[in-house]
Design a protein around this motif. Structure first.
Motif, PDB file in Angstrom:
ATOM      1  N   LEU A   1      66.794  34.266  28.295  1.00 25.05           N
ATOM      2  CA  LEU A   1      65.461  33.678  28.411  1.00 25.05           C
ATOM      3  C   LEU A   1      65.499  32.190  28.772  1.00 25.05           C
ATOM      4  O   LEU A   1      64.898  31.773  29.763  1.00 25.05           O
ATOM      5  CB  LEU A   1      64.684  33.894  27.113  1.00 25.05           C
ATOM      6  N   ALA A   2      66.204  31.371  27.964  1.00 24.50           N
ATOM      7  CA  ALA A   2      66.192  29.918  28.206  1.00 24.50           C
ATOM      8  C   ALA A   2      66.907  29.545  29.499  1.00 24.50           C
ATOM      9  O   ALA A   2      66.473  28.630  30.212  1.00 24.50           O
ATOM     10  CB  ALA A   2      66.824  29.188  27.029  1.00 24.50           C
ATOM     11  N   ASN A   3      68.002  30.237  29.818  1.00 28.23           N
ATOM     12  CA  ASN A   3      68.765  29.884  31.010  1.00 28.23           C
ATOM     13  C   ASN A   3      68.284  30.633  32.250  1.00 28.23           C
ATOM     14  O   ASN A   3      67.872  30.036  33.238  1.00 28.23           O
ATOM     15  CB  ASN A   3      70.249  30.148  30.782  1.00 28.23           C
ATOM     16  N   ILE A   4      68.319  31.966  32.205  1.00 30.12           N
ATOM     17  CA  ILE A   4      68.033  32.754  33.403  1.00 30.12           C
ATOM     18  C   ILE A   4      66.528  32.852  33.674  1.00 30.12           C
ATOM     19  O   ILE A   4      66.061  32.526  34.768  1.00 30.12           O
ATOM     20  CB  ILE A   4      68.666  34.159  33.281  1.00 30.12           C
ATOM     21  N   ALA A   5      65.764  33.313  32.673  1.00 31.57           N
ATOM     22  CA  ALA A   5      64.336  33.539  32.906  1.00 31.57           C
ATOM     23  C   ALA A   5      63.587  32.235  33.182  1.00 31.57           C
ATOM     24  O   ALA A   5      62.794  32.151  34.133  1.00 31.57           O
ATOM     25  CB  ALA A   5      63.727  34.253  31.702  1.00 31.57           C
TER      26      ALA A   5
ATOM     27  N   VAL B   1      65.567  26.953  13.149  1.00 32.08           N
ATOM     28  CA  VAL B   1      66.870  27.530  13.493  1.00 32.08           C
ATOM     29  C   VAL B   1      67.699  27.737  12.225  1.00 32.08           C
ATOM     30  O   VAL B   1      68.300  28.797  12.009  1.00 32.08           O
ATOM     31  CB  VAL B   1      67.625  26.619  14.485  1.00 32.08           C
ATOM     32  N   MET B   2      67.729  26.715  11.367  1.00 35.39           N
ATOM     33  CA  MET B   2      68.490  26.809  10.124  1.00 35.39           C
ATOM     34  C   MET B   2      67.864  27.797   9.145  1.00 35.39           C
ATOM     35  O   MET B   2      68.537  28.639   8.562  1.00 35.39           O
ATOM     36  CB  MET B   2      68.574  25.414   9.497  1.00 35.39           C
ATOM     37  N   LEU B   3      66.537  27.717   8.968  1.00 38.51           N
ATOM     38  CA  LEU B   3      65.879  28.533   7.953  1.00 38.51           C
ATOM     39  C   LEU B   3      65.903  30.018   8.290  1.00 38.51           C
ATOM     40  O   LEU B   3      65.913  30.859   7.386  1.00 38.51           O
ATOM     41  CB  LEU B   3      64.431  28.083   7.760  1.00 38.51           C
ATOM     42  N   ILE B   4      65.909  30.360   9.565  1.00 35.93           N
ATOM     43  CA  ILE B   4      66.014  31.775   9.924  1.00 35.93           C
ATOM     44  C   ILE B   4      67.362  32.325   9.465  1.00 35.93           C
ATOM     45  O   ILE B   4      67.453  33.456   8.984  1.00 35.93           O
ATOM     46  CB  ILE B   4      65.801  31.972  11.437  1.00 35.93           C
TER      47      ILE B   4
ATOM     48  N   TYR C   1      65.177  30.124  19.699  1.00 34.95           N
ATOM     49  CA  TYR C   1      66.271  29.629  20.539  1.00 34.95           C
ATOM     50  C   TYR C   1      65.817  29.389  21.974  1.00 34.95           C
ATOM     51  O   TYR C   1      66.330  28.492  22.652  1.00 34.95           O
ATOM     52  CB  TYR C   1      67.447  30.604  20.507  1.00 34.95           C
ATOM     53  N   LEU C   2      64.870  30.188  22.453  1.00 31.33           N
ATOM     54  CA  LEU C   2      64.306  29.935  23.776  1.00 31.33           C
ATOM     55  C   LEU C   2      63.683  28.549  23.828  1.00 31.33           C
ATOM     56  O   LEU C   2      63.888  27.799  24.794  1.00 31.33           O
ATOM     57  CB  LEU C   2      63.264  31.014  24.109  1.00 31.33           C
ATOM     58  N   VAL C   3      62.950  28.170  22.793  1.00 29.50           N
ATOM     59  CA  VAL C   3      62.343  26.834  22.760  1.00 29.50           C
ATOM     60  C   VAL C   3      63.422  25.767  22.611  1.00 29.50           C
ATOM     61  O   VAL C   3      63.403  24.740  23.312  1.00 29.50           O
ATOM     62  CB  VAL C   3      61.325  26.734  21.612  1.00 29.50           C
ATOM     63  N   ARG C   4      64.376  26.006  21.716  1.00 29.62           N
ATOM     64  CA  ARG C   4      65.435  25.017  21.465  1.00 29.62           C
ATOM     65  C   ARG C   4      66.182  24.670  22.747  1.00 29.62           C
ATOM     66  O   ARG C   4      66.301  23.495  23.113  1.00 29.62           O
ATOM     67  CB  ARG C   4      66.416  25.572  20.422  1.00 29.62           C
ATOM     68  N   TYR C   5      66.697  25.685  23.435  1.00 34.04           N
ATOM     69  CA  TYR C   5      67.506  25.421  24.627  1.00 34.04           C
ATOM     70  C   TYR C   5      66.668  25.318  25.890  1.00 34.04           C
ATOM     71  O   TYR C   5      67.102  24.702  26.871  1.00 34.04           O
ATOM     72  CB  TYR C   5      68.587  26.499  24.774  1.00 34.04           C
ATOM     73  N   GLY C   6      65.460  25.891  25.872  1.00 32.21           N
ATOM     74  CA  GLY C   6      64.576  25.705  27.015  1.00 32.21           C
ATOM     75  C   GLY C   6      64.176  24.257  27.186  1.00 32.21           C
ATOM     76  O   GLY C   6      64.041  23.758  28.307  1.00 32.21           O
TER      77      GLY C   6
END
Length: 483
Positions: free
Chosen positions: A437-441, A402-405, A304-309
Motif C-alpha cells: 500500500l505505502a510503496n506500490i499503491a 504503531v506501538m500500542l497495536i 503502517y500505510l500512514v506511517r510510511y506513506g
C-alpha cells in the motif's frame, strides 16, 4: 506431588511451578523416549528452577526486570543498525550505473521478508529461549549485512535482492522475543508504559545509523566499510551484550510468575497460562482462530500505510511540490523520526494511567489527530514552518498507535503465544501496509492521478484504522473489567 521432583522431571519446563496440577492439566508424559527428552537444543526455553526463598524474591525480581529490559532495549536498537543500510548505499550504487527502479525492487525484498518472518519466526520464538533467540537473529542480520558490503554482494540486482531478503528475514527475529520477555516480566497494567519506552529503541538505532555510516566512511576510507561493515560489527558486539543481560522467564530464575508477584491477574489467567504451548496450539487455537486479533492486524496495515506513506514520500513531495531544497527536506525528515520518542512514551503512559489499559480508545484518539495533521500537511502551501509543525506532529502521533497495536496483540493472546500474535500484526503492517500500500499503491496513485489522490488514500487509511480498532473495543473492555 513433590515439588522438587516435579520441577526436575521431563515436564518441568512446561509447567508453571505452582506445585500442583489443575483439573484441566495432566502430568507430563512419562512414556516419552529418554533419548528425545535429553536432546540438546540451544533454543529450548530453560527449565523452571525451584523458587527462591520469599525474602530474596522482591530484590531479585526488581534487579532482573530492569536488567532484561535493558537487554531487549539495547538488543533491539542494535537490529536497526543493520536494517536500512541499503538505502544509504543506493546513491553510491546509482553512481556505479545501477537503475533506480531495479534498486527499488531489491529494496522491497527487505520489507516483504520482514513481514513474513515476523509472523513465522514469531511462532518459533514462542517456543524458544529469548536470551538466545534475539542475539542469534542480530548476529545473522549482521553477517548478511557484511556480505552485502562485499564486491560479490553488490555485483548484481539478483544478489542484492537475495541478501536484502535474508536481512529482512533475520530482522524478523527481533520483535517476537522482546514480546515474550515483556509478557513474562511485566504485567498487563504496566505494560503500555514499559513498552512505550522500549519501543523508542528503534528510533535510537535508526537515528544512529546515519552518523555511524558517515564516520565509518571517514575512518575506514570506503563507503562499503562505513555503510555495511562498521555497523555490522557494532551489531555483533551489541548481540553479546544482549545475551549477557536477557533472561527468558522469571520461573527460569527461581521466581514466581509476574502476575502473582504484582498481584495483577488478567481475566483469562490461570495456571495453564504458564505452560509452554505446542506450535499447533499457538497458531490454530490462540492466533489464527482469534477474530479480535485479525481486526488488530488489519488495522495495523492501515496505520503502517500512514506511517510510511508520509515518511517515505516526504522527500519527494516536499522537493517536487513545495520546492524545498535537500537540506530543508533532511531536517524535516529527521524531525519526523525524533518526534516519535516523546509521542510514543506519552501514548503508552496515557493508555496505562488515564485509560487503564484500554489500548483501543488511545489508538483511536491518536489516529484522529494524525488525520487532522495530514490534512494540514496536504493543504498548506504557503508556510514552511507549518509544514514542519505538521510533520513533527504526525511523527509524534503515528508511532504511538504503531506501538500500542503491538501491546494490544500481546494483551489479547496468551503470553506463551505473544510472539506469534505480534508477528501476525507485524506481517500485515509490513507486507500489506508498507510494501503493497505505502510503496506500490501510493506510488501508482501519485504517478497516474496526482498527490491529491495519494493524500486521500492516507486519510482513508486513518479512518479505516479507527473503524477496525473500534471493533476491538468491547472485547478489550470485557477483558480488563475483571482481573
Amino acid at each position: 506431588i513433590n515439588l522438587n521432583t516435579f520441577l526436575h522431571s521431563d515436564g518441568g519446563a512446561e509447567n508453571s511451578g505452582i506445585g500442583r496440577f489443575t483439573k484441566n492439566e495432566r502430568p507430563p508424559d512419562r512414556k516419552a523416549p529418554p533419548k528425545q527428552a535429553h536432546m540438546w537444543n540451544p533454543l529450548q526455553p530453560p527449565a523452571h528452577k525451584t523458587q527462591l526463598p520469599a525474602g530474596q524474591v522482591d530484590r531479585r525480581y526488581r534487579q532482573l526486570r530492569w536488567q532484561v529490559f535493558a537487554g531487549i532495549f539495547i538488543g533491539y536498537a542494535g537490529y536497526y543498525l543493520v536494517r536500512k543500510n541499503f538505502t544509504l548505499a543506493m546513491p553510491h550504487l546509482i553512481e556505479q550505473g545501477f537503475d533506480k527502479g531495479d534498486l527499488g525492487i531489491a529494496l522491497s525484498a527487505n520489507a516483504i521478508a520482514y513481514g513474513l518472518s515476523k509472523f513465522l519466526m514469531g511462532g518459533i520464538s514462542d517456543r524458544s529461549n529469548a536470551r538466545v533467540f534475539l542475539p542469534l537473529g542480530l548476529v545473522l542480520s549482521a553477517v548478511a549485512t557484511m556480505l552485502l558490503g562485499t564486491r560479490a554482494g553488490i555485483s548484481s540486482i539478483v544478489m542484492m535482492f537475495c541478501l536484502q531478503f535474508l536481512i529482512g528475514w533475520f530482522q524478523g527475529m527481533g520483535w517476537p522475543p522482546c514480546g515474550r520477555v515483556m509478557t513474562h516480566w511485566f504485567s498487563q497494567r504496566e505494560r503500555g508504559t514499559k513498552m512505550s519506552v522500549w519501543n523508542v529503541a528503534h528510533n535510537v538505532g535508526g537515528g544512529l545509523i546515519g552518523p555511524m555510516a558517515a564516520y565509518g566512511i571517514l575512518w575506514f576510507g570506503t563507503w562499503q566499510a562505513g555503510t555495511f561493515w562498521f555497523p555490522a560489527w557494532t551489531a555483533v558486539a551489541i548481540a553479546g551484550i544482549a545475551y549477557l543481560l536477557i533472561r527468558d522467564t522469571p520461573q527460569s530464575e527461581g521466581l514466581p510468575p509476574i502476575e502473582r508477584w504484582r498481584n495483577d491477574y488478567p481475566k483469562n489467567y490461570d495456571a495453564r497460562s504458564e505452560k509452554e504451548l505446542t506450535t499447533r496450539e499457538i497458531f490454530f487455537r490462540y492466533v489464527l482462530n482469534n477474530r479480535i486479533l485479525w481486526y488488530v492486524a488489519a488495522a495495523n496495515a492501515f496505520v503502517y500505510l500512514v506511517r510510511y506513506g508520509v515518511l517515505d514520500w516526504a522527500p519527494t513531495y516536499l522537493k517536487d511540490i513545495k520546492g524545498y531544497d535537500i537540506r530543508d527536506v533532511g531536517w524535516a525528515y529527521s524531525a519526523y523520526e525524533w518526534a516519535a520518542i516523546p509521542g510514543t512514551i506519552l501514548c503508552g503512559w496515557l493508555s496505562d494511567r488515564i485509560f487503564k489499559g484500554r489500548r483501543a480508545l488511545t489508538i483511536m484518539i491518536y489516529m484522529a489527530l494524525v488525520a487532522l495533521f495530514v490534512c494540514i500537511y496536504w493543504k498548506n502551501m504557503g508556510s514552511m514552518l507549518l509544514d514542519n509543525v505538521a510533520l513533527i506532529a504526525i511523527g509524534f502521533l503515528i508511532y504511538g498507535p504503531v506501538m500500542l497495536i503491538g501491546v494490544q496483540a500481546l494483551d489479547l493472546a496468551p503470553k506463551k503465544a505473544a510472539g506469534t500474535a505480534a508477528g501476525l500484526t507485524g506481517f500485515f503492517g509490513y507486507f500489506f501496509g508498507t510494501a503493497l500500500l505505502a510503496n506500490i499503491a501510493m506510488g501508482a496513485l501519485v504517478e497516474h492521478l496526482g498527490w491529491d489522490w495519494g493524500f486521500a488514500l492516507l486519510l482513508a487509511a486513518c479512518g479505516l484504522s479507527i473503524l477496525l480498532i473500534g471493533c476491538t473495543y468491547r472485547a478489550e473492555k470485557a477483558l480488563f473489567e475483571e482481573r
